[in-house]
Scaffold this motif. Structure first.
Motif, short mmCIF file in Angstrom:
data_model
loop_
_atom_site.label_atom_id
_atom_site.label_comp_id
_atom_site.label_asym_id
_atom_site.label_seq_id
_atom_site.Cartn_x
_atom_site.Cartn_y
_atom_site.Cartn_z
N ILE A 135 22.11 57.59 26.01
CA ILE A 135 23.43 56.95 25.93
C ILE A 135 24.52 57.94 26.31
N TYR A 136 24.44 59.13 25.73
CA TYR A 136 25.43 60.17 26.01
C TYR A 136 25.45 60.55 27.49
N GLN A 137 24.26 60.77 28.06
CA GLN A 137 24.18 61.16 29.47
C GLN A 137 24.67 60.04 30.39
N SER A 138 24.37 58.79 30.05
CA SER A 138 24.81 57.66 30.88
C SER A 138 26.33 57.55 30.89
N ILE A 139 26.96 57.74 29.72
CA ILE A 139 28.41 57.67 29.66
C ILE A 139 29.03 58.84 30.40
N ARG A 140 28.45 60.03 30.24
CA ARG A 140 28.97 61.20 30.93
C ARG A 140 28.89 61.04 32.46
N GLU A 141 27.86 60.32 32.92
CA GLU A 141 27.69 60.07 34.36
C GLU A 141 28.35 58.76 34.80
N PHE A 142 29.06 58.11 33.90
CA PHE A 142 29.75 56.84 34.13
C PHE A 142 28.80 55.73 34.59
N GLU A 143 27.56 55.77 34.13
CA GLU A 143 26.63 54.66 34.33
C GLU A 143 26.75 53.78 33.08
N LEU A 144 27.84 53.03 33.01
CA LEU A 144 28.21 52.33 31.78
C LEU A 144 27.24 51.23 31.41
N LEU A 145 26.70 50.54 32.43
CA LEU A 145 25.75 49.47 32.12
C LEU A 145 24.49 50.02 31.49
N ALA A 175 34.88 45.80 16.93
CA ALA A 175 35.50 46.23 18.19
C ALA A 175 34.53 47.04 19.04
N ALA A 176 33.76 47.91 18.40
CA ALA A 176 32.78 48.72 19.13
C ALA A 176 31.69 47.84 19.75
N LEU A 177 31.15 46.92 18.96
CA LEU A 177 30.11 46.04 19.48
C LEU A 177 30.66 45.09 20.55
N PHE A 178 31.90 44.64 20.37
CA PHE A 178 32.54 43.77 21.37
C PHE A 178 32.68 44.49 22.70
N ALA A 179 33.06 45.76 22.65
CA ALA A 179 33.21 46.53 23.89
C ALA A 179 31.88 46.67 24.62
N LEU A 180 30.81 46.89 23.86
CA LEU A 180 29.48 46.99 24.47
C LEU A 180 29.08 45.66 25.11
N CYS A 181 29.29 44.57 24.40
CA CYS A 181 28.93 43.25 24.93
C CYS A 181 29.77 42.89 26.15
N GLN A 182 31.04 43.23 26.10
CA GLN A 182 31.92 42.92 27.23
C GLN A 182 31.48 43.69 28.47
N ALA A 183 31.12 44.96 28.31
CA ALA A 183 30.66 45.75 29.45
C ALA A 183 29.38 45.18 30.03
N ALA A 184 28.50 44.67 29.17
CA ALA A 184 27.24 44.09 29.66
C ALA A 184 27.49 42.78 30.39
N ILE A 185 28.42 41.95 29.84
CA ILE A 185 28.69 40.65 30.46
C ILE A 185 29.35 40.81 31.82
N GLU A 186 30.24 41.81 31.95
CA GLU A 186 30.95 42.01 33.20
C GLU A 186 30.08 42.60 34.31
N SER A 187 28.86 43.07 33.96
CA SER A 187 27.96 43.61 34.98
C SER A 187 27.27 42.47 35.72
N ASN A 188 26.75 42.77 36.90
CA ASN A 188 26.10 41.75 37.73
C ASN A 188 24.58 41.80 37.63
N ASP A 189 23.99 42.92 38.00
CA ASP A 189 22.53 43.05 38.05
C ASP A 189 22.05 43.76 36.80
N PHE A 190 21.40 43.06 35.91
CA PHE A 190 20.97 43.63 34.63
C PHE A 190 19.52 44.09 34.65
N ASN A 191 18.70 43.45 35.44
CA ASN A 191 17.27 43.72 35.39
C ASN A 191 16.87 45.05 36.02
N ILE A 192 17.71 45.59 36.87
CA ILE A 192 17.33 46.82 37.56
C ILE A 192 17.20 48.01 36.61
#
Length: 527
Positions: free
Chosen positions: A225-235, A23-40
């Motif tokens: 990872i912690y700082q990105s989630i705290r700042e809601f930069e989920l991708l 479930a944890a890995l699925f949530a990470l993959c789902q968040a990545a798939i739902e994003s648009n621009d990955f290379n930035i």
């Protein structure tokens, strides 16, 4: 042929583990798939974070190994009063809460610490030194890992047969020659596994880097990872979590390949001889060894002793406020629940595992044990971030957060519990297997009469160990904690980050006391 009800306990436990991790890995993959621009997100900052993570882990490993070898050699050359006690207490830093370690080091090496006070008394300025940054990270990692490695290396040196020592004395070996020909071949077998363990722990370090990193310059992957989630930069959090997961799995795979390749060369057979025999060494080497042991002992125990002294000195009843009491209650509740879950999951797996081995199903046994140890390849911050993304809408529910933290902490402790109980449980089951089958003793009755009665002390020790790991955990509560749930490590971090020195010393002393209480329980099986 094994019946399904025999396999059911292990299958149930393995299913729970796979569902949570999946479930944890699925949530990470789902968040990545739902994003648009990955290379930035593949920029200089990401490369800097990866570089710093690897750099500090490599330096921490090298320093820990070198210092542990040096002190282990010094301990093997001299005998003194309380040596046994020193060796017995040294590994405690390995399982102490990370933030207690941070507080202890700040009390010695910080601007308000003991070292600053001593230098100030002699008129020497301490303002140019700062424990924050790379120096503090390395200092804390060495403090955590070098005593444990030293204890292991010393035990390895103590395996040298008395006959070899006497022969070396008759041949008039110098200390260098003796180390090169006798001791080094033994130490070399332990060197890579210990270095790999320390590297993984430092690579995945979170609380120490967050508290002592001193800013973005020394941000590691887990902190990012912690700082990105705290700042809601989920991708960006998903990207860092993916990199962390790939790095850990790759390193574990490489480590296993190297260990398997060198397995034949590492099988050193030695007859254990408990007789103490010390080679004749010069007074200069004895003095040098004594200095190393004294400095090493002060480095290990002075921060812990200072926490108790300073915590007692600054203690005031006003500090036992509602927030402190709630943090203590939540910490104990989560630690107790996590330890219980870890023990139950481990016993369910080992119940099935021992019967698989008895029935010569080695392949299925290995796969079942692999599922139980999968969490070693998934860092706690990756697990936490995945569950955070999946269950974010429940973040304000106290009961839900407590249950989730119990489960996560239990999974983190599970591989250590399995390692501690696997061989004893199999041996006990095998010893009474034929007799119990002839008497038709099965199921829970078999567990209570045979396994539990024989392994009660080891189960209690494993329970206490799981409790210590959960009590000091900060990585999971850092994401899920806050207004609704606060534990002692989270409460302590807030005090440290706001430079409340006196209050942090009292909280650290309480957390240290609770950890030592569980350590006493762990030592119960030896008495």
């Amino acid at each position: 042929m094994l019946k399904f009800k025999t396999l059911l306990p292990g299958i149930s436990s393995a299913s729970i583990i796979l569902i949570v991790l999946g479930a944890a890995l699925f949530a990470l993959c789902q968040a990545a798939i739902e994003s648009n621009d990955f290379n930035i997100y593949f920029d200089s900052y990401l490369l800097h974070v990866i570089g710093i993570t690897v750099f500090q882990a490599v330096l921490s490993t090298i320093l820990s190994i070198l210092l542990s070898l040096l002190m282990a050699k010094a301990l093997s050359m001299v005998d003194f009063f309380c040596k046994h006690l020193l060796l017995r207490l040294m590994p405690i830093t390995f399982i102490l809460p990370s933030l207690v370690v941070v507080t202890g080091l700040l009390s010695i090496y910080g601007q308000q610490g003991l070292l600053a006070s001593i230098l100030k008394y002699f008129g020497i300025s301490f303002s140019g030194w700062s424990i924050y940054g790379l120096k503090g990270i390395l200092l804390a990692h060495v403090f955590l890992n070098f005593p444990y490695a030293c204890r292991l290396f010393y035990q390895t040196l103590s395996l040298v047969p008395v006959e070899h020592k006497r022969l070396a004395a008759q041949l008039n070996f110098s200390s260098i020659t003796y180390f090169k020909l006798i001791e080094w071949p033994l130490l070399r077998c332990q060197l890579f596994p210990m270095a790999a363990l320390i590297f993984m722990l430092c690579f995945s370090s979170f609380a120490i880097v967050l508290a002592l990193g001193g800013g973005p310059k020394y941000t590691t992957i887990e902190v990012a990872i912690y700082q990105s989630i705290r700042e809601f930069e989920l991708l960006q959090a998903v990207l860092f979590a993916g990199i962390q997961l790939i790095c850990c799995i790759s390193f574990l795979w490489l480590t296993q390949k190297i260990l398997h390749k060198n397995k034949d060369n590492q099988n050193v057979t030695i007859d254990f001889n408990k007789q103490n025999y010390y080679l004749s060494v010069s007074n200069y080497l004895k003095f040098f060894s004594a200095v190393i042991i004294l400095v090493g002992g002060l480095f290990i125990f002075l921060p812990l002793i200072n926490i108790v002294i300073e915590g007692s000195r600054f203690f005031d009843l006003s500090l036992l406020n509602t927030a402190f009491k709630q943090a203590t209650l939540f910490s104990l509740l989560i630690a107790l629940g996590a330890a219980m879950i870890a023990i139950v999951l481990a016993l369910l797996i080992l119940w099935t595992n021992s019967r698989l081995i008895i029935n010569h199903q080695i392949k299925w046994s290995n796969q079942l044990m692999l599922v139980g140890s999968l969490i070693l390849a998934i860092p706690s911050m990756v697990l936490s971030s995945g569950l955070f993304l999946l269950l974010f809408k429940y973040a304000d529910n106290r009961v839900f957060i407590c249950i989730l933290m119990m489960l996560c902490n239990a999974l983190m402790a599970l591989p250590f519990v399995l390692k501690n109980l696997a061989i004893p449980m199999y041996e006990v089951t095998l010893r009474y297997w034929q007799l119990s089958q002839s008497l038709n003793i099965n199921g829970f009755r078999h567990f209570y009469i045979v396994e539990y009665k024989a392994l009660k002390k080891i189960i209690i020790m494993s329970f206490a160990f799981s409790g210590i790991l959960s009590l000091g955990d900060f990585g999971i509560i850092a994401l899920f904690g806050g207004q609704s749930v606060t534990t002692l490590p989270y409460y302590l971090y807030e005090q440290i980050s706001h430079y409340h020195y006196h209050e942090s010393m009292v909280t650290a002393a309480v957390l240290l006391t609770l950890s030592f209480s569980l350590l006493i329980v762990m030592d119960y099986d030896r008495t």
